[in-house]
Scaffold this motif. Structure first.
Motif, PDB file in Angstrom:
ATOM      1  N   ILE A   1      14.109  12.863  -3.573  1.00 12.97           N
ATOM      2  CA  ILE A   1      12.672  13.136  -3.720  1.00 12.97           C
ATOM      3  C   ILE A   1      11.950  11.894  -4.241  1.00 12.97           C
ATOM      4  O   ILE A   1      10.896  11.500  -3.755  1.00 12.97           O
ATOM      5  CB  ILE A   1      12.448  14.327  -4.696  1.00 12.97           C
ATOM      6  N   PHE A   2      12.597  11.280  -5.216  1.00 12.84           N
ATOM      7  CA  PHE A   2      12.032  10.084  -5.825  1.00 12.84           C
ATOM      8  C   PHE A   2      11.810   8.981  -4.779  1.00 12.84           C
ATOM      9  O   PHE A   2      10.760   8.345  -4.707  1.00 12.84           O
ATOM     10  CB  PHE A   2      13.012   9.629  -6.909  1.00 12.84           C
ATOM     11  N   LEU A   3      12.819   8.762  -3.930  1.00 15.44           N
ATOM     12  CA  LEU A   3      12.741   7.727  -2.893  1.00 15.44           C
ATOM     13  C   LEU A   3      11.598   8.000  -1.927  1.00 15.44           C
ATOM     14  O   LEU A   3      10.882   7.110  -1.502  1.00 15.44           O
ATOM     15  CB  LEU A   3      14.047   7.668  -2.099  1.00 15.44           C
ATOM     16  N   LYS A   4      11.434   9.258  -1.596  1.00 13.23           N
ATOM     17  CA  LYS A   4      10.423   9.657  -0.613  1.00 13.23           C
ATOM     18  C   LYS A   4       9.016   9.288  -1.116  1.00 13.23           C
ATOM     19  O   LYS A   4       8.202   8.732  -0.392  1.00 13.23           O
ATOM     20  CB  LYS A   4      10.559  11.172  -0.388  1.00 13.23           C
ATOM     21  N   ILE A   5       8.798   9.602  -2.410  1.00 12.21           N
ATOM     22  CA  ILE A   5       7.481   9.307  -2.985  1.00 12.21           C
ATOM     23  C   ILE A   5       7.223   7.807  -2.961  1.00 12.21           C
ATOM     24  O   ILE A   5       6.139   7.340  -2.606  1.00 12.21           O
ATOM     25  CB  ILE A   5       7.397   9.825  -4.453  1.00 12.21           C
ATOM     26  N   MET A   6       8.253   7.030  -3.311  1.00  9.50           N
ATOM     27  CA  MET A   6       8.092   5.589  -3.403  1.00  9.50           C
ATOM     28  C   MET A   6       7.818   4.928  -2.051  1.00  9.50           C
ATOM     29  O   MET A   6       7.044   3.998  -1.953  1.00  9.50           O
ATOM     30  CB  MET A   6       9.350   4.951  -4.010  1.00  9.50           C
ATOM     31  N   SER A   7       8.463   5.435  -0.987  1.00  8.96           N
ATOM     32  CA  SER A   7       8.428   4.714   0.283  1.00  8.96           C
ATOM     33  C   SER A   7       7.018   4.624   0.855  1.00  8.96           C
ATOM     34  O   SER A   7       6.633   3.614   1.424  1.00  8.96           O
ATOM     35  CB  SER A   7       9.375   5.346   1.286  1.00  8.96           C
ATOM     36  N   VAL A   8       6.218   5.670   0.684  1.00  8.10           N
ATOM     37  CA  VAL A   8       4.851   5.651   1.200  1.00  8.10           C
ATOM     38  C   VAL A   8       4.072   4.528   0.536  1.00  8.10           C
ATOM     39  O   VAL A   8       3.371   3.742   1.169  1.00  8.10           O
ATOM     40  CB  VAL A   8       4.170   7.009   0.925  1.00  8.10           C
ATOM     41  N   LYS A   9       4.244   4.423  -0.778  1.00  6.47           N
ATOM     42  CA  LYS A   9       3.580   3.395  -1.571  1.00  6.47           C
ATOM     43  C   LYS A   9       4.009   1.996  -1.099  1.00  6.47           C
ATOM     44  O   LYS A   9       3.188   1.122  -0.862  1.00  6.47           O
ATOM     45  CB  LYS A   9       3.983   3.632  -3.028  1.00  6.47           C
ATOM     46  N   PHE A  10       5.320   1.813  -0.963  1.00  8.36           N
ATOM     47  CA  PHE A  10       5.840   0.500  -0.584  1.00  8.36           C
ATOM     48  C   PHE A  10       5.252   0.013   0.721  1.00  8.36           C
ATOM     49  O   PHE A  10       4.883  -1.133   0.882  1.00  8.36           O
ATOM     50  CB  PHE A  10       7.371   0.547  -0.427  1.00  8.36           C
ATOM     51  N   ARG A  11       5.155   0.927   1.684  1.00 12.20           N
ATOM     52  CA  ARG A  11       4.728   0.486   3.011  1.00 12.20           C
ATOM     53  C   ARG A  11       3.270   0.053   2.999  1.00 12.20           C
ATOM     54  O   ARG A  11       2.906  -0.942   3.599  1.00 12.20           O
ATOM     55  CB  ARG A  11       4.947   1.575   4.050  1.00 12.20           C
ATOM     56  N   SER A  12       2.436   0.815   2.268  1.00 14.02           N
ATOM     57  CA  SER A  12       1.027   0.453   2.302  1.00 14.02           C
ATOM     58  C   SER A  12       0.791  -0.876   1.581  1.00 14.02           C
ATOM     59  O   SER A  12      -0.004  -1.694   2.020  1.00 14.02           O
ATOM     60  CB  SER A  12       0.169   1.577   1.714  1.00 14.02           C
ATOM     61  N   ILE A  13       1.557  -1.126   0.520  1.00 18.50           N
ATOM     62  CA  ILE A  13       1.396  -2.419  -0.160  1.00 18.50           C
ATOM     63  C   ILE A  13       1.899  -3.555   0.736  1.00 18.50           C
ATOM     64  O   ILE A  13       1.280  -4.606   0.829  1.00 18.50           O
ATOM     65  CB  ILE A  13       2.133  -2.435  -1.514  1.00 18.50           C
ATOM     66  N   SER A  14       3.012  -3.324   1.418  1.00 16.70           N
ATOM     67  CA  SER A  14       3.557  -4.352   2.295  1.00 16.70           C
ATOM     68  C   SER A  14       2.566  -4.743   3.379  1.00 16.70           C
ATOM     69  O   SER A  14       2.418  -5.901   3.737  1.00 16.70           O
ATOM     70  CB  SER A  14       4.830  -3.860   2.962  1.00 16.70           C
ATOM     71  N   ARG A  15       1.878  -3.736   3.895  1.00 13.18           N
ATOM     72  CA  ARG A  15       0.892  -3.988   4.927  1.00 13.18           C
ATOM     73  C   ARG A  15      -0.199  -4.916   4.381  1.00 13.18           C
ATOM     74  O   ARG A  15      -0.599  -5.876   5.023  1.00 13.18           O
ATOM     75  CB  ARG A  15       0.283  -2.635   5.337  1.00 13.18           C
ATOM     76  N   ASP A  16      -0.621  -4.636   3.141  1.00 11.33           N
ATOM     77  CA  ASP A  16      -1.635  -5.483   2.510  1.00 11.33           C
ATOM     78  C   ASP A  16      -1.134  -6.905   2.300  1.00 11.33           C
ATOM     79  O   ASP A  16      -1.870  -7.872   2.484  1.00 11.33           O
ATOM     80  CB  ASP A  16      -2.029  -4.908   1.138  1.00 11.33           C
ATOM     81  N   ILE A  17       0.136  -7.029   1.935  1.00 13.91           N
ATOM     82  CA  ILE A  17       0.685  -8.368   1.691  1.00 13.91           C
ATOM     83  C   ILE A  17       0.679  -9.181   2.978  1.00 13.91           C
ATOM     84  O   ILE A  17       0.288 -10.342   2.998  1.00 13.91           O
ATOM     85  CB  ILE A  17       2.125  -8.279   1.133  1.00 13.91           C
ATOM     86  N   GLN A  18       1.081  -8.534   4.073  1.00 14.67           N
ATOM     87  CA  GLN A  18       1.096  -9.258   5.342  1.00 14.67           C
ATOM     88  C   GLN A  18      -0.302  -9.697   5.737  1.00 14.67           C
ATOM     89  O   GLN A  18      -0.507 -10.794   6.227  1.00 14.67           O
ATOM     90  CB  GLN A  18       1.713  -8.387   6.434  1.00 14.67           C
ATOM     91  N   LYS A  19      -1.273  -8.824   5.498  1.00 16.25           N
ATOM     92  CA  LYS A  19      -2.649  -9.172   5.836  1.00 16.25           C
ATOM     93  C   LYS A  19      -3.110 -10.360   5.000  1.00 16.25           C
ATOM     94  O   LYS A  19      -3.734 -11.288   5.514  1.00 16.25           O
ATOM     95  CB  LYS A  19      -3.564  -7.964   5.591  1.00 16.25           C
ATOM     96  N   SER A  20      -2.741 -10.363   3.741  1.00 16.46           N
ATOM     97  CA  SER A  20      -3.209 -11.442   2.889  1.00 16.46           C
ATOM     98  C   SER A  20      -2.515 -12.763   3.216  1.00 16.46           C
ATOM     99  O   SER A  20      -3.082 -13.830   3.034  1.00 16.46           O
ATOM    100  CB  SER A  20      -3.052 -11.085   1.409  1.00 16.46           C
TER     101      SER A  20
END
Ligand code: ATP
Ligand code: MG
Length: 582
Positions: free
Chosen positions: A179-198
């Protein structure tokens, strides 16, 4: 945004498809992982016989066997580890190369309109940065999932085998981790997307600052560019830190859960005299297996970050790879070599981004071998007309013909094969003068042909005066040459192509009279016997043309030769008085 945003699985499957070519190496790497997992489990397993057999029961057979067994386990472990690391790196680097190749090919094949809406820096960052992340996801993640996954399964089985009671508890905490992993993964992906954009933003600011260094210096743009860079740079730092923040919190938290469980077990074992039921060797084996599980669990929990990062990066990559490209599908016929007539018939056109039509009902005819000058105020649509001829863009309505054949039905290669082009900005590549003239398909020309073309463009004199002659490197976009020299190289390239149709977008930049005469002379040599459409900014060019077409706001106002048009005292007359007369 795109079809994959909510479908990570589909995306990952497509990503893994890239590994298919390397399935041999991939299989070897996986065998390495299996060996590695087995040896890790064996190591935990032999603790029991080691303690019970060698130390407690002092069994002589075991005592002599043990050291050998330990070395053997680590030899196998080493081999497995090498196979999996090197094998996966091989697959990973190959995927990066393949994806980059695919993206670069796409960039070359994209339609001109897709260039209008894309930012160079972002494209560059897709190729450099995003590709790395995708490959990391495709390989590192697989390695962790398989190697560490198998190790965990191995160790878990061992634990169940040694003590069933203790292991039941382990199973209970597993869903918690999930459950813990599931919650984290959504967060990770959206931040990663921002990093690539920057990252794209950083590349972009740097690129513009390098290209525009003159303007920045003279117009005092330093502080503005510094501010832009500072913003992009800090933005990138903040987003990376945010990712690491979440990562740094989530990993210890998960380890804490496991540690609490470990503590409970030790408490249980020691307080219930459970040790009397199982041997000390069994307990130590169990504990070793448990402790050995920490590292793989840690990596498995981190793999999510890599995976989400890769998925975000592949979204960005597939956006490019799936973007529209030019259509080369119509059958390829040989470029037309003889004389060609060019006609526009009721052509209307607007750029995807423009609100109203840029060209309205344009119709004209150019006889084979004729030279026609296009004149008109800035922004009237002259360059746009020229761009429609090599089909950089296609008309929205109406059509263009070569020798009465609609060019929309012909293969792009055949159309472009019979056209020479000198644009408003003479594009040169960071290569030698020779290679800039003999560019692309012209590279098969002979040395004397190249020299002859340079001579006809009145460029040979300045080229041979350079210390390295034709081997001089011209710098990015010909930065090491003067404007007039660059123009003559672009003309030499067009002369070398020796095609039936010639498109010239005369540079608006002023040249001194002497250089202008030189260039005028080369243009005349070049356009002889060729169907020529020239956007004229100089009176001398206009006067030497056979006919003049006057464009205003995307429509044809007048047509005729210089004297005829002057005597009408209309659009051309006022244009002449305001622009050409001096
Ligand atoms: P100049 O003499 O200054 O070179 P021009 O006659 O060649 O001008 P064009 O470059 O054909 O003018 O531009 C005609 C119009 O189309 C302009 O209003 C311009 O803003 C618009 N335009 C040109 N290129 C694009 C583009 N790639 N995307 C959107 N609009 C464009
Ligand atoms: Mg123009």
């Amino acid at each position: 945004m795109n079809q994959y945003r909510n479908n990570a699985f589909k995306l990952y499957k497509r990503l893994l498809k890239n590994t298919r070519v390397y399935r041999g190496v991939f299989a070897l790497a996986i065998i390495g992982m299996i060996i590695h997992a087995i040896t890790d489990t064996s190591f935990a397993a032999i603790i029991k016989p080691l303690l019970d057999g060698s130390f407690i029961n002092k069994d002589p057979d075991f005592i002599s066997l043990m050291p050998l067994l330990i070395i053997l386990i680590f030899v196998f472990r080493g081999v497995g580890s090498f196979m999996s690391n090197y094998g996966m790196a091989y697959v990973g680097r190959s995927i990066i190369r393949d994806i980059r190749r695919e993206m670069f090919n796409k960039i070359l094949k994209r339609s001109s309109s897709s260039y209008d809406s894309s930012i160079t820096g972002k494209l560059v960052s897709k190729i450099t940065f995003d590709a790395e992340q995708v490959a990391e996801a495709a390989t590192k993640a697989v390695t962790t999932i398989i190697k560490d996954g198998l190790t965990i399964i191995g160790l878990l089985s061992l634990m169940f085998y040694y003590s069933f009671t203790l292991s039941i508890g382990l199973i209970l905490i597993a869903p918690l981790i999930g459950i813990f992993l599931k919650i984290m993964s959504v967060k990770f992906r959206s931040i990663s997307r921002d990093i690539q954009k920057s990252m794209g933003e950083i590349t972009n600011v740097v690129e513009e600052s390098i290209i525009g260094h003159r303007i920045i210096k003279i117009f005092g743009g330093k502080s503005q560019e510094t501010k832009n860079f500072e913003y992009a740079n800090s933005n990138n730092r903040e987003r990376n830190l945010r990712l690491i923040f979440i990562q740094s919190i989530s990993i210890p938290m998960m380890q804490l859960v496991v540690a609490i469980f470990l503590a409970i077990i030790i408490f249980f074992v020691t307080s219930n005299n459970y040790l009397e039921e199982i041997s000390i060797g069994t307990f130590m084996s169990y504990l070793t297996a448990m402790i050995m599980m920490f590292a793989p669990i840690k990596r498995l929990s981190e793999v999510n970050v890599t995976l989400q990062r890769g998925i975000a990066a592949s979204e960005s990559i597939y956006d490019l790879i799936d973007s529209e490209s030019e259509d080369f599908s119509s059958p390829h016929d040989e470029p037309i070599t003889g004389k060609i007539s060019v006609a526009f018939k009721n052509v209307c056109f607007k750029y995807p981004t423009s609100e109203k039509n840029i060209l309205n009902n344009i119709s004209f005819f150019i006889n084979p071998g004729e030279t026609v000058a296009l004149v008109g105020r800035s922004g009237s649509g002259k360059t746009t007309i020229l761009d429609l001829i090599p089909r950089l863009y296609d008309p929205d309505s109406g059509y263009i013909t070569f020798n009465d054949k609609k060019i929309i039905d012909s293969n792009l290669n055949s159309i472009r094969g019979c056209i020479s082009y000198v644009g408003q900005d003479f594009t040169l590549f960071n290569d030698t003068i020779y290679n800039n003239i003999a560019y692309g398909e012209l590279s098969s020309s002979s040395h004397s042909e190249v020299e002859h073309a340079a001579e006809k463009a009145n460029a040979k004199q300045f080229i041979t005066a350079l210390p390295n002659g034709f081997d001089t490197i011209v710098g990015q976009n010909g930065i090491l040459l003067s404007g007039g020299q660059r123009q003559r190289l672009a003309l030499a390239r067009a002369i070398l192509k020796n095609s039936s149709i010639l498109l010239l977008d005369e540079a608006t930049s002023a040249l001194d009279t002497e250089s202008e005469n030189i260039i005028q002379e080369s243009i005349q040599k070049l356009s002889k016997n060729k169907t020529t459409l020239i956007i004229a900014h100089r009176l001398s060019t206009i006067i030497s043309s056979d006919r003049i077409i006057v464009i205003e706001n995307g429509t044809i106002r007048e047509e005729g030769n210089h004297e005829e048009l002057l005597s009408k005292k209309s659009t051309y007359f006022s244009l002449y008085n305001s622009q050409f007369k001096s």
